[in-house]
Design a protein around this motif. Structure first.
Motif, PDB file in Angstrom:
ATOM      1  N   ALA A  53      -7.262   2.541  25.532  1.00  0.00           N
ATOM      2  CA  ALA A  53      -6.205   2.217  24.574  1.00  0.00           C
ATOM      3  C   ALA A  53      -7.022   1.649  23.546  1.00  0.00           C
ATOM      4  CB  ALA A  53      -5.295   1.313  24.804  1.00  0.00           C
ATOM      5  N   TYR A  54      -6.214   1.304  22.327  1.00  0.00           N
ATOM      6  CA  TYR A  54      -6.659   0.564  21.209  1.00  0.00           C
ATOM      7  C   TYR A  54      -7.238  -0.763  21.580  1.00  0.00           C
ATOM      8  CZ  TYR A  54      -2.076  -0.685  20.673  1.00  0.00           C
ATOM      9  OH  TYR A  54      -0.603  -1.045  20.945  1.00  0.00           O
ATOM     10  N   SER A  55      -7.868  -1.597  20.820  1.00  0.00           N
ATOM     11  CA  SER A  55      -8.342  -2.972  21.014  1.00  0.00           C
ATOM     12  C   SER A  55      -7.313  -3.867  21.223  1.00  0.00           C
ATOM     13  CB  SER A  55      -9.381  -3.389  20.146  1.00  0.00           C
ATOM     14  OG  SER A  55      -8.833  -3.765  18.618  1.00  0.00           O
ATOM     15  N   GLY A  56      -7.334  -4.827  22.300  1.00  0.00           N
ATOM     16  CA  GLY A  56      -6.309  -5.855  22.169  1.00  0.00           C
ATOM     17  C   GLY A  56      -6.033  -6.776  21.397  1.00  0.00           C
ATOM     18  N   GLU A  71      -3.033   9.540  20.959  1.00  0.00           N
ATOM     19  CA  GLU A  71      -1.583  10.157  21.216  1.00  0.00           C
ATOM     20  C   GLU A  71      -0.697   9.317  22.051  1.00  0.00           C
ATOM     21  OE1 GLU A  71      -0.336  12.830  19.481  1.00  0.00           O
ATOM     22  OE2 GLU A  71      -2.271  13.242  18.610  1.00  0.00           O
ATOM     23  N   TYR A  72      -1.407   8.575  22.974  1.00  0.00           N
ATOM     24  CA  TYR A  72      -0.504   7.867  23.913  1.00  0.00           C
ATOM     25  C   TYR A  72      -0.487   6.242  23.656  1.00  0.00           C
ATOM     26  CZ  TYR A  72       0.038  12.169  26.299  1.00  0.00           C
ATOM     27  OH  TYR A  72       0.356  13.449  26.613  1.00  0.00           O
ATOM     28  N   ALA A  73      -1.575   5.652  23.033  1.00  0.00           N
ATOM     29  CA  ALA A  73      -1.725   4.386  22.582  1.00  0.00           C
ATOM     30  C   ALA A  73      -1.236   4.051  21.234  1.00  0.00           C
ATOM     31  CB  ALA A  73      -2.931   3.780  23.168  1.00  0.00           C
ATOM     32  N   LEU A  74      -2.278   4.403  20.401  1.00  0.00           N
ATOM     33  CA  LEU A  74      -1.995   4.041  18.991  1.00  0.00           C
ATOM     34  C   LEU A  74      -1.028   4.472  18.254  1.00  0.00           C
ATOM     35  CD1 LEU A  74      -3.687   2.295  16.652  1.00  0.00           C
ATOM     36  CD2 LEU A  74      -4.948   4.181  16.372  1.00  0.00           C
ATOM     37  N   LYS A  75      -0.603   5.943  18.261  1.00  0.00           N
ATOM     38  CA  LYS A  75       0.412   6.378  17.464  1.00  0.00           C
ATOM     39  C   LYS A  75       1.938   5.986  17.894  1.00  0.00           C
ATOM     40  CE  LYS A  75       0.040  10.759  16.158  1.00  0.00           C
ATOM     41  NZ  LYS A  75      -0.565  12.388  16.218  1.00  0.00           N
ATOM     42  N   PRO A  76       2.240   5.709  19.123  1.00  0.00           N
ATOM     43  CA  PRO A  76       3.463   4.958  19.384  1.00  0.00           C
ATOM     44  C   PRO A  76       3.593   3.905  18.833  1.00  0.00           C
ATOM     45  CG  PRO A  76       2.340   6.044  21.336  1.00  0.00           C
ATOM     46  CD  PRO A  76       1.389   6.323  20.367  1.00  0.00           C
ATOM     47  N   VAL A  77       2.405   2.946  18.675  1.00  0.00           N
ATOM     48  CA  VAL A  77       2.741   1.523  18.205  1.00  0.00           C
ATOM     49  C   VAL A  77       3.076   1.543  16.614  1.00  0.00           C
ATOM     50  CG1 VAL A  77       0.369   0.512  17.987  1.00  0.00           C
ATOM     51  CG2 VAL A  77       2.310  -0.936  18.447  1.00  0.00           C
ATOM     52  N   LEU A  78       2.203   2.521  16.121  1.00  0.00           N
ATOM     53  CA  LEU A  78       2.384   2.604  14.673  1.00  0.00           C
ATOM     54  C   LEU A  78       3.792   3.311  14.196  1.00  0.00           C
ATOM     55  CD1 LEU A  78      -1.037   4.273  14.031  1.00  0.00           C
ATOM     56  CD2 LEU A  78      -0.306   1.898  13.318  1.00  0.00           C
ATOM     57  N   ALA A  99       0.857  -1.262   0.017  1.00  0.00           N
ATOM     58  CA  ALA A  99       0.250   0.048  -0.013  1.00  0.00           C
ATOM     59  C   ALA A  99       0.971   1.281  -0.140  1.00  0.00           C
ATOM     60  CB  ALA A  99      -0.855  -0.033   1.000  1.00  0.00           C
ATOM     61  N   LYS A 100       0.270   2.281  -0.625  1.00  0.00           N
ATOM     62  CA  LYS A 100       0.913   3.421  -0.536  1.00  0.00           C
ATOM     63  C   LYS A 100       0.654   4.436   0.668  1.00  0.00           C
ATOM     64  CE  LYS A 100       2.540   2.920  -4.760  1.00  0.00           C
ATOM     65  NZ  LYS A 100       3.715   2.039  -4.731  1.00  0.00           N
ATOM     66  N   GLY A 101      -0.363   4.011   1.625  1.00  0.00           N
ATOM     67  CA  GLY A 101      -0.778   4.869   2.644  1.00  0.00           C
ATOM     68  C   GLY A 101      -1.681   3.775   3.300  1.00  0.00           C
ATOM     69  N   VAL A 102      -1.679   3.868   4.750  1.00  0.00           N
ATOM     70  CA  VAL A 102      -2.681   3.013   5.674  1.00  0.00           C
ATOM     71  C   VAL A 102      -3.383   3.874   6.417  1.00  0.00           C
ATOM     72  CG1 VAL A 102      -2.327   1.126   7.077  1.00  0.00           C
ATOM     73  CG2 VAL A 102      -0.727   1.194   5.538  1.00  0.00           C
ATOM     74  N   ILE A 103      -4.596   3.547   6.658  1.00  0.00           N
ATOM     75  CA  ILE A 103      -5.377   3.955   7.898  1.00  0.00           C
ATOM     76  C   ILE A 103      -5.652   3.035   8.723  1.00  0.00           C
ATOM     77  CG2 ILE A 103      -7.734   5.070   8.138  1.00  0.00           C
ATOM     78  CD1 ILE A 103      -7.724   6.195   5.544  1.00  0.00           C
ATOM     79  N   VAL A 104      -5.273   3.051  10.027  1.00  0.00           N
ATOM     80  CA  VAL A 104      -5.592   2.314  10.967  1.00  0.00           C
ATOM     81  C   VAL A 104      -6.768   2.678  12.165  1.00  0.00           C
ATOM     82  CG1 VAL A 104      -4.491   1.105  12.987  1.00  0.00           C
ATOM     83  CG2 VAL A 104      -3.262   1.559  10.827  1.00  0.00           C
ATOM     84  N   GLY A 105      -7.794   2.067  12.300  1.00  0.00           N
ATOM     85  CA  GLY A 105      -8.674   2.610  13.330  1.00  0.00           C
ATOM     86  C   GLY A 105      -9.081   1.608  14.093  1.00  0.00           C
ATOM     87  N   SER A 106      -9.701   2.121  15.378  1.00  0.00           N
ATOM     88  CA  SER A 106      -9.853   1.259  16.478  1.00  0.00           C
ATOM     89  C   SER A 106     -11.087   1.976  17.306  1.00  0.00           C
ATOM     90  CB  SER A 106      -8.686   0.729  17.245  1.00  0.00           C
ATOM     91  OG  SER A 106      -9.130   0.022  18.467  1.00  0.00           O
TER      92      SER A 106
END
Length: 183
Positions: free
Chosen positions: A81-84, A119-126, A68-75
């Motif tokens: 936090a985001y889903s386990g 900011e504190y959960a999803l973005k750091p793992v990405l 992919a040229k870009g990715v959208i990640v949603g939860s």
């Protein structure tokens, strides 16, 4: 044009976050992007539970995401936090699966008190997966009507969402132009 991968971390087939992600996919298709939806529900539970990264499902998700040229990640927000199940999937994808890719994070939640989960959960793992994070989108459950074709019912949030999607598209185009100039 470019392919966009949309990764849903919702374990529910008809969740608010899932409906918003589908809507973003529709907007991207209107911009002549091809869009591939990937869901944690596409992965056998035993694969996620055992952390088995060498299965056909995980290899396919890794290939689609890397191409992919870009990715959208949603939860949706779960316990701040985001889903386990999304975490379980991200843990078994290759370490650089998002390398040099614009990534648009999206989260939905029940209250503004969970706004910083993005900011504190999803973005750091990405970022750990080498993605280039955009600002991101947080939508309250009360601003979503999952029965509608356009599920974002709050006009201000809809405009902010479209603005973030526009930035995402611009970065995808810039990444394509940069990659083309290198070859």
């Amino acid at each position: 044009m470019s392919e966009i991968a949309i990764l849903s971390g919702s374990p529910s087939a008809y969740s608010r976050s899932e409906q918003v992600l589908k809507y973003l996919g529709t907007l991207l298709k209107q911009e002549d992007f091809s869009v591939t939806h990937i869901s944690v529900k596409d992965v056998p539970p035993e694969t996620l539970f055992s952390g088995d990264f060498d299965t056909p499902a995980i290899r396919e998700i890794a290939t689609l995401t890397q191409a992919a040229k870009g990715v959208i990640v949603g939860s949706p927000v779960y316990k701040g936090a985001y889903s386990g199940v999304l975490k379980a999937l991200l843990d078994i994808l290759p370490q650089d699966v998002l390398k040099h890719k614009p990534v648009l994070p999206l989260m939905t939640g029940g209250s503004m008190s969970h706004l910083l989960a993005i900011e504190y959960a999803l973005k750091p793992v990405l970022a750990t997966l080498k993605g280039y994070n955009l600002k991101g989108i947080y939508v309250l459950d009360s601003q979503i009507d999952k029965q509608k074709k356009n599920p974002i019912v709050d006009e201000d949030i809809l405009q902010r969402t479209k603005k973030q999607l526009h930035y995402f598209v611009e970065l995808v185009y810039k990444q394509n132009a940069l990659a083309a100039s290198l070859y």
